[in-house]
Design an enzyme around this catalytic site. Structure first.
Site, PDB file in Angstrom:
ATOM      1  N   ALA A  15     -10.915 -67.961 -26.810  1.00 17.76           N
ATOM      2  CA  ALA A  15     -11.016 -66.820 -27.731  1.00 17.76           C
ATOM      3  C   ALA A  15     -10.692 -65.483 -27.093  1.00 17.76           C
ATOM      4  O   ALA A  15     -10.924 -64.432 -27.694  1.00 17.76           O
ATOM      5  CB  ALA A  15     -12.416 -66.771 -28.343  1.00 17.76           C
ATOM      6  N   ARG A  17      -7.771 -64.318 -26.551  1.00 14.96           N
ATOM      7  CA  ARG A  17      -6.552 -63.749 -27.135  1.00 14.96           C
ATOM      8  C   ARG A  17      -6.035 -64.674 -28.233  1.00 14.96           C
ATOM      9  O   ARG A  17      -6.555 -65.756 -28.454  1.00 14.96           O
ATOM     10  CB  ARG A  17      -5.484 -63.574 -26.057  1.00 14.96           C
ATOM     11  CG  ARG A  17      -5.106 -64.870 -25.367  1.00 14.96           C
ATOM     12  CD  ARG A  17      -4.154 -64.662 -24.209  1.00 14.96           C
ATOM     13  NE  ARG A  17      -4.736 -63.809 -23.175  1.00 14.96           N
ATOM     14  CZ  ARG A  17      -5.584 -64.255 -22.235  1.00 14.96           C
ATOM     15  NH1 ARG A  17      -5.927 -65.536 -22.211  1.00 14.96           N
ATOM     16  NH2 ARG A  17      -6.089 -63.442 -21.350  1.00 14.96           N
ATOM     17  N   VAL A  65     -13.132 -75.661 -20.322  1.00  9.41           N
ATOM     18  CA  VAL A  65     -13.631 -76.654 -21.281  1.00  9.41           C
ATOM     19  C   VAL A  65     -13.415 -78.081 -20.818  1.00  9.41           C
ATOM     20  O   VAL A  65     -14.022 -79.014 -21.380  1.00  9.41           O
ATOM     21  CB  VAL A  65     -13.004 -76.458 -22.680  1.00  9.41           C
ATOM     22  CG1 VAL A  65     -13.390 -75.108 -23.256  1.00  9.41           C
ATOM     23  CG2 VAL A  65     -11.492 -76.645 -22.640  1.00  9.41           C
ATOM     24  N   SER A 143      -2.202 -79.368 -34.385  1.00 10.58           N
ATOM     25  CA  SER A 143      -0.904 -78.690 -34.414  1.00 10.58           C
ATOM     26  C   SER A 143       0.070 -79.555 -35.196  1.00 10.58           C
ATOM     27  O   SER A 143      -0.119 -80.780 -35.320  1.00 10.58           O
ATOM     28  CB  SER A 143      -0.385 -78.504 -32.982  1.00 10.58           C
ATOM     29  OG  SER A 143       0.981 -78.114 -32.968  1.00 10.58           O
ATOM     30  N   TYR A 155       1.324 -82.746 -24.926  1.00 10.46           N
ATOM     31  CA  TYR A 155       0.714 -81.865 -25.918  1.00 10.46           C
ATOM     32  C   TYR A 155       0.652 -82.543 -27.288  1.00 10.46           C
ATOM     33  O   TYR A 155      -0.393 -82.538 -27.952  1.00 10.46           O
ATOM     34  CB  TYR A 155       1.526 -80.575 -25.996  1.00 10.46           C
ATOM     35  CG  TYR A 155       0.983 -79.517 -26.929  1.00 10.46           C
ATOM     36  CD1 TYR A 155      -0.082 -78.716 -26.547  1.00 10.46           C
ATOM     37  CD2 TYR A 155       1.555 -79.294 -28.181  1.00 10.46           C
ATOM     38  CE1 TYR A 155      -0.568 -77.723 -27.390  1.00 10.46           C
ATOM     39  CE2 TYR A 155       1.083 -78.312 -29.019  1.00 10.46           C
ATOM     40  CZ  TYR A 155       0.014 -77.524 -28.622  1.00 10.46           C
ATOM     41  OH  TYR A 155      -0.463 -76.551 -29.461  1.00 10.46           O
ATOM     42  N   LYS A 159      -2.766 -83.441 -29.389  1.00 16.05           N
ATOM     43  CA  LYS A 159      -3.019 -82.891 -30.716  1.00 16.05           C
ATOM     44  C   LYS A 159      -3.142 -83.991 -31.769  1.00 16.05           C
ATOM     45  O   LYS A 159      -3.889 -83.844 -32.746  1.00 16.05           O
ATOM     46  CB  LYS A 159      -1.913 -81.900 -31.087  1.00 16.05           C
ATOM     47  CG  LYS A 159      -1.915 -80.630 -30.234  1.00 16.05           C
ATOM     48  CD  LYS A 159      -3.233 -79.875 -30.341  1.00 16.05           C
ATOM     49  CE  LYS A 159      -3.209 -78.550 -29.604  1.00 16.05           C
ATOM     50  NZ  LYS A 159      -4.485 -77.799 -29.739  1.00 16.05           N
TER      51      LYS A 159
END
Length: 254
Positions: A15, A17, A65, A143, A155, A159
């Site tokens: 969070a 940006r 995380v 995504s 990626y 996702k």
């Protein structure tokens, strides 16, 4: 004025940006105290200060995380400072590009560690508080790459995994008054899309123009587009919406 149950608190990861910052600011405007989580606490300052200027309450929290201990310590700090989390937005993510044959095992593990392991760890730490309260919202950023991403196999895989994660959570947690949904953004103005433009040797303006040509509404997305959707899914009004993937992409996604 908050429309959330008394004592509700939000955690938004990634969070500092971009999308995460926009979501954090929107949830704060909705009346929630917000824990702004990112790798570096100092990087969270801009988001935290913006929330406070608008009259909201925010806390900067540093955590990787993908690190179990850091996640547990971060959630414990949120609980002791702001209160137990009732809204969680799993937004932290990375998306470097690499061809499959050039990708190292370490690169694969890093991307899946942040994008898939991360939401698992944060959700596991936050959900017991929601179960105890009998109310909660878990929102996870997937995504359109979940449908396949030729430039980022790691990626896209992560996702896609988040969609299965979300649907499974919805089935498991519904009886506790907790909903779980995913948001799948299309092209959104962000550091990630700026980096993509640089790799292609394009100005960001030209990159956006080309991307907008393939979007039915004729423009690319901005972080606030995602924040509006997160606001709804986090709200009491979305109590009968669970296990869904909401594509915020300016048009249908195959």
């Amino acid at each position: 004025m908050s429309f959330f149950p008394h004592g509700s608190t939000a955690i938004v990861t990634g969070a500092a940006r971009g999308i995460g910052a926009a979501v954090a600011r929107r949830l704060a405007k909705d009346g929630l105290p917000v824990a702004v989580v990112d790798l570096d606490e100092a990087d969270c300052a801009t988001t935290v200060e913006a929330i406070r200027r608008d009259g909201g309450e925010a806390l900067a929290v540093a955590a990787d995380v993908s690190d179990e201990r850091q996640v547990e310590e971060a959630v414990a700090r949120v609980v002791s400072t702001l209160g137990p989390p009732s809204v969680l937005v799993n937004n932290a993510g990375i998306g470097p590009r690499a061809e499959l044959v050039e990708m190292t095992t370490e690169q694969w593990d890093t991307v899946l560690g942040v994008n898939l392991r991360g939401p698992f760890l944060v959700t596991r730490a936050a959900v017991p508080h929601m179960i105890e309260a009998g109310w909660g919202r878990v929102i996870t950023m997937s995504s359109i790459s979940a449908a396949g991403d030729a430039a980022r196999v790691d990626y896209g895989s992560a996702k896609a995994g988040l969609i299965g994660f979300t649907k499974s959570l919805a089935l498991q947690l519904g009886r506790h008054g907790i909903t779980a949904n995913a948001i799948a953004p299309g092209f959104v103005v962000s550091d990630m899309t700026r980096a993509s433009a640089r790799r292609l040797g394009l100005t960001f303006e030209e990159f956006q123009r080309r991307a907008a040509e393939s979007v039915p509404v004729g423009r690319v997305g901005v972080p606030e587009d995602i924040a509006h959707t997160a606001s709804y899914l986090a709200s009491p009004a979305a109590g009968f919406v669970s296990g869904q993937v909401v594509y915020v992409a300016g048009g249908p996604v195959d």
